[in-house]
Design a protein around this motif. Structure first.
Motif, short mmCIF file in Angstrom:
data_model
loop_
_atom_site.label_atom_id
_atom_site.label_comp_id
_atom_site.label_asym_id
_atom_site.label_seq_id
_atom_site.Cartn_x
_atom_site.Cartn_y
_atom_site.Cartn_z
N LYS A 152 -18.43 13.04 -32.16
CA LYS A 152 -17.77 13.12 -30.85
C LYS A 152 -16.46 12.34 -30.87
CE LYS A 152 -22.03 13.50 -28.14
NZ LYS A 152 -23.03 12.86 -29.06
N ARG A 153 -16.09 11.83 -32.05
CA ARG A 153 -14.88 11.02 -32.13
C ARG A 153 -13.99 11.43 -33.31
NH1 ARG A 153 -17.90 5.28 -33.24
NH2 ARG A 153 -19.89 6.04 -32.49
N PRO A 154 -13.54 12.67 -33.28
CA PRO A 154 -12.72 13.15 -34.40
C PRO A 154 -11.46 12.33 -34.60
CG PRO A 154 -12.64 14.68 -32.52
CD PRO A 154 -13.72 13.70 -32.23
N GLN A 155 -11.00 11.65 -33.56
CA GLN A 155 -9.78 10.82 -33.69
C GLN A 155 -9.99 9.65 -34.67
OE1 GLN A 155 -11.78 10.89 -31.03
NE2 GLN A 155 -12.22 8.77 -30.44
N ASP A 156 -11.25 9.29 -34.92
CA ASP A 156 -11.53 8.17 -35.82
C ASP A 156 -11.81 8.61 -37.26
OD1 ASP A 156 -11.33 6.52 -33.62
OD2 ASP A 156 -13.48 6.59 -33.18
N VAL A 157 -11.80 9.92 -37.48
CA VAL A 157 -12.22 10.45 -38.78
C VAL A 157 -11.01 10.76 -39.67
CG1 VAL A 157 -13.50 12.30 -39.96
CG2 VAL A 157 -14.32 11.41 -37.75
N LEU A 158 -11.12 10.37 -40.92
CA LEU A 158 -10.08 10.69 -41.90
C LEU A 158 -10.72 10.68 -43.30
CD1 LEU A 158 -9.70 7.62 -43.01
CD2 LEU A 158 -8.00 7.44 -41.27
N GLY A 159 -9.93 10.98 -44.31
CA GLY A 159 -10.43 10.90 -45.68
C GLY A 159 -9.88 9.66 -46.35
N MET A 160 -10.72 9.02 -47.15
CA MET A 160 -10.22 7.98 -48.07
C MET A 160 -10.75 8.42 -49.43
SD MET A 160 -10.49 4.30 -46.11
CE MET A 160 -9.48 3.37 -47.25
N HIS A 161 -9.88 9.10 -50.16
CA HIS A 161 -10.30 9.69 -51.43
C HIS A 161 -9.94 8.75 -52.57
CE1 HIS A 161 -9.78 13.06 -54.61
NE2 HIS A 161 -10.98 12.56 -54.66
N PHE A 162 -10.97 8.05 -53.05
CA PHE A 162 -10.79 7.13 -54.19
C PHE A 162 -10.96 7.93 -55.47
CE2 PHE A 162 -12.02 4.44 -50.66
CZ PHE A 162 -11.31 3.27 -50.86
N PHE A 163 -10.53 7.34 -56.57
CA PHE A 163 -10.63 8.02 -57.86
C PHE A 163 -11.55 7.24 -58.79
CE2 PHE A 163 -7.56 11.51 -57.66
CZ PHE A 163 -7.17 11.33 -56.34
N SER A 164 -12.19 7.95 -59.68
CA SER A 164 -13.20 7.35 -60.54
C SER A 164 -12.56 6.79 -61.82
CB SER A 164 -14.22 8.43 -60.90
OG SER A 164 -15.20 7.90 -61.73
N PRO A 165 -12.96 5.63 -62.31
CA PRO A 165 -13.86 4.65 -61.69
C PRO A 165 -13.15 3.90 -60.54
CG PRO A 165 -13.16 3.91 -63.89
CD PRO A 165 -12.50 5.22 -63.66
N ALA A 166 -13.82 3.92 -59.38
CA ALA A 166 -13.15 3.47 -58.16
C ALA A 166 -12.81 1.98 -58.15
CB ALA A 166 -14.01 3.81 -56.95
N ASN A 167 -13.50 1.18 -58.98
CA ASN A 167 -13.15 -0.24 -59.02
C ASN A 167 -11.93 -0.47 -59.91
OD1 ASN A 167 -15.00 0.60 -61.05
ND2 ASN A 167 -15.22 -1.50 -61.71
#
Ligand code: 3HC
Ligand code: NAI
Length: 698
Positions: free
Chosen positions: A423-438
């Motif tokens: 119900k809160r699409p305004q708070d949704v986004l992508g955070m696309h990390f890459f492997s290995p993420a650390n």
């Protein structure tokens, strides 16, 4: 009197303060101001000793990089440094923040250095494709010995105040920079300590003069990973001059080396990358002054390959994490891998011995999504299927506090679609990390159609806080990086059908400077995933399918496009693969031809650039430099080539468009037709960079 450098007197101490935000870089005005104030302090009979310090967040962070490539302006930095070094009154550098590059060189020309305990000192010029050009290669070895000097100058990483103290780079750790520096000068005066001019002090390089292997061994160790780069080798040579030549001659040779590198294509590319990275943090189309939401705790859903690495990145930066799994077993496994990872790093000396325990203590591993309640940011890293993602985001709605940012780490799925399940699409986004993420620095921040500006700013800021490089992208299949990569993948497969071998294609790509070619990368990731997905979709890729049917899934089965000896990751060309390719081509009635390395390079790179042009046209990336940032930090694009769009400009867009049109026809592949934007720029004789300049002016 200078606008940016001031001289004050406290009794017998002259205090020279540089105040040139944001980082007190050594612009012509700053150089002139320092020179003027030092001269004035020397001339003032009431002043007996001088402190050189900075206002704001940091000591001088280096030369002003924006001045490189422009006509030089007086005074030259070396002249300013001679004035300081020749001063008959003691000059003390009082350091806080970062003393980097030309900043540390200023400090090295002072007779003494003191620093606050959080300060960092370094000569990072190599990272810009340069070498220290104001005596750093001559004075640092005299201050700390050639081994540490090589480490700092050839490697480019700064050291902390404690290490600087231990190695004689600074005299003392102080409280406040100005007050601490002043107190130190008073002490010097009271003790009548003689001035220490590094130029005249060869004591720390004497051993290396007698036995040059001390130096050459350090260089060999530091240049192991410098394949393709010019600067580390030139920087090492310059340190060698400190050992082999008198100071003034060494200084002259250093200067020659610096001027050569400043004019080099590599350094231009590396300087471009420095600014591209910073530009990427500025989000196009977000109102000025948009504030970040506070992020004090992060919840991560899924403790698998990605969730674990992402959790480690947050804990490394001191941010507490709630790590959520579906069962105890999965959780235990995930927590165990993180612990092992940190312990291995600690065993190698990469982090302090007590760091693994401290970092694990920041991660609260729990079962059940209802535990997200106190998180300000939730990052979902569960299985890559839309149904699962929608279910998870739907549930998040029930448990997450209002205003929390909800991010998905999906590699391909549509974030607009995912956002609809809340119900809160305004708070949704992508955070696309890459492997290995650390380890990998890139984080694609995916802006969905309803994402609120402050949610975006929050994601960009927190990514920077955990030492990632954010790049804002739009919603599309594969976002920026994987979407471009898919074009390369398509051509690499086609090349096998035309007569190239995996090892030939990979060799061209690695020779260009990429860490791995497409086939070695496929073997690393596992070939079975693509095979299954092709089967599901009823698609064929005869060679790849034949490999999988023969049980060759890549590294995990010891064979794929290459063979791997037990326990080894090195890819060995396999005659069986060649046979399998030949048989497949014969079965399909395809004729092999000799494919040249030049053609391979063009067909690996140009289709990606073409896709990059489409990405710009569609507004998926706001700037060509954002695309370059994605490739530099997500895929190991060689920094000395600036990124694919920067590189394309250097090759010439007309050439690239012509070659794409040629291959489209020659290989009967309409997907290679040059994109409208590429065609337009090529026809106008323009570059991708001209787009960025135009959008800045607008
Ligand atoms: N010259 C010009 N601008 C610089 C600069 C420099 N040396 N260093 C930083 N800036 C600018 C950045 O572009 C940025 O501008 P923006 O706000 O408009 O984007 C702003 O200063 C703040 O920089 P950051 O966002 O990087 O701030 P951080 O606080 O994250 O980091 C820093 C600060 C650690 C100092 C980092 O900026 C940095 O590493 N700077 C470069 C240091 C360096 O490479 N120095 C060597 C220069 S070469 C040299 O000195 C040659 C000499 O040997 C002759
Ligand atoms: P993985 O299979 O290693 O881990 C997924 C984890 O999520 C599993 O441990 C599983 O138990 C857990 N999980 C499943 N449903 C859950 C739920 N409802 N709540 C909590 N945990 C749940 O998968 P991986 O590779 O970590 O991928 C995760 C996501 O990251 C996917 O969307 C993937 O596309 C994406 N990604 C993967 C990359 C990679 O190289 N592996 C790179 C970038 C993104």
């Amino acid at each position: 009197m200078s606008e940016v450098v001031k001289l004050e007197r406290h009794d017998e101490v002259g205090i020279v303060t540089v105040d040139s935000p944001p980082v007190n870089a050594l612009s012509a005005a700053v150089r002139g101001g320092i020179l003027e104030c030092i001269k004035a302090a020397i001339a003032d009979p009431a002043i007996k000793g001088i402190v050189l310090t900075c206002a704001g967040r940091t000591f001088i962070a280096g030369a002003d990089i924006t001045e490189f490539g422009k006509p030089p302006k007086a005074p030259a930095l070396n002249d300013v440094l001679s004035e300081i070094e020749n001063s008959p009154k003691p000059v003390v550098a009082a350091i806080h923040g970062t003393a980097l590059g030309g900043g540390l060189e200023v400090a090295l020309a002072c007779h003494f250095r003191v620093a606050v305990k959080e300060a960092r000192l370094g000569l990072p010029e190599v990272k810009l494709g340069l070498l220290p050009g104001a005596g750093g290669t001559q004075r640092l070895p005299r201050a700390v010995g050639p081994e540490l000097a090589v480490k700092m100058i050839v490697g480019g990483d700064p050291i902390g105040a404690a290490e600087a103290l231990k190695n004689g780079l600074i005299e003392e750790i102080i409280e406040g920079p100005a007050s601490g520096g002043e107190a130190f000068v008073r002490k010097l005066l009271a003790e009548k300590r003689p001035l220490r001019r590094l130029r005249d002090d060869d004591s720390k390089i004497a051993a290396a003069k007698a036995d040059r292997s001390i130096f050459t061994n350090a260089v060999a160790a530091m240049t192991k990973k410098s394949r393709g780069l010019e600067a580390p080798f030139a920087a090492a040579d310059a340190v060698g001059y400190a050992i082999d030549l008198p100071f003034d001659e060494g200084l002259k040779k250093e200067r020659e080396g610096f001027l050569k590198l400043v004019a080099s294509d590599q350094s231009k590319a590396q300087r471009y990358a420095f600014f591209a990275e910073r530009e990427a943090a500025k989000i196009a189309g977000v109102p000025d002054g948009t504030k970040s939401r506070p992020v004090n705790r992060v919840a991560i859903l899924g403790a698998g390959t990605m969730g674990g690495g992402i959790a480690m990145s947050f804990a490394n930066a001191g941010v507490p994490v709630t790590l959520i799994e579906t069962g105890e077993e999965q959780l235990k496994r995930g927590m165990g891998i993180m612990q092992k990872n940190w312990e291995a790093t600690a065993a190698r000396g990469g982090i302090p011995a007590d760091a693994p325990a401290k970092r694990m203590a920041l991660i609260n591993g729990v079962v059940g999504i209802e535990n997200v309640g106190d998180a300000d940011l939730v990052i979902e890293a569960v299985f890559e299927t839309m149904a699962v993602k929608k279910e998870v985001f739907g549930k998040l709605d029930q448990y997450v506090k209002p205003g929390a940012v909800l991010a998905s780490n999906t590699s391909y799925l549509n974030i607009d679609e995912i956002a609809k399940s809340t119900k809160r699409p305004q708070d949704v986004l992508g955070m696309h990390f890459f492997s290995p993420a650390n380890v990998m620095k890139l984080c694609e921040i995916v802006r969905a159609d309803k994402t609120a500006p402050d949610a975006l700013v929050t994601a960009v800021n927190i990514a920077r806080k955990i030492a990632k490089v954010p790049a804002v992208v739009g919603v599309c299949d594969g976002f920026v990086g994987n979407r471009m990569l898919a074009q390369r993948g398509k051509q690499s497969e086609k090349l096998l059908f035309e007569g190239a071998l995996p090892q030939q294609v990979d060799a061209v790509v690695t020779k260009f400077g990429m860490p791995m070619g497409p086939f070695a990368m496929g073997d690393l990731a596992g070939l079975d995933i693509g095979w299954r997905s092709r089967k599901d979709r009823g698609i064929k890729s005869e060679i790849a399918d034949a490999l999988c049917e023969a049980g060759r899934f890549g590294q995990k089965t010891g064979k794929g496009y290459y063979k791997y000896e037990a326990g080894s990751r090195s890819a060995l060309p396999d005659p069986e693969v060649e046979k399998l390719i030949d048989e497949t081509l014969a079965r399909l009635g395809r004729k092999k031809r000799v494919v040249s390395d030049d053609e391979i390079l063009e067909r690996m790179m140009y289709p990606m650039i073409n896709e990059g042009a489409k990405i710009l046209e569609e507004g998926i990336a706001a700037r060509p430099s954002d695309i370059d940032v994605v490739w530099l930090y997500g895929y190991g694009w060689p920094i000395y080539r600036g990124g694919p769009m920067f590189w394309a400009d250097s090759v010439g867009l007309k050439h690239i468009a012509d070659r794409l049109a040629f291959y489209a026809k020659e290989t009967n592949d309409p997907s290679l037709e040059p994109a409208p934007l590429l065609k337009k720029l090529a026809a106008e004789g323009k570059t991708f960079a001209s787009l960025a300049a135009a959008s800045k002016a607008a």
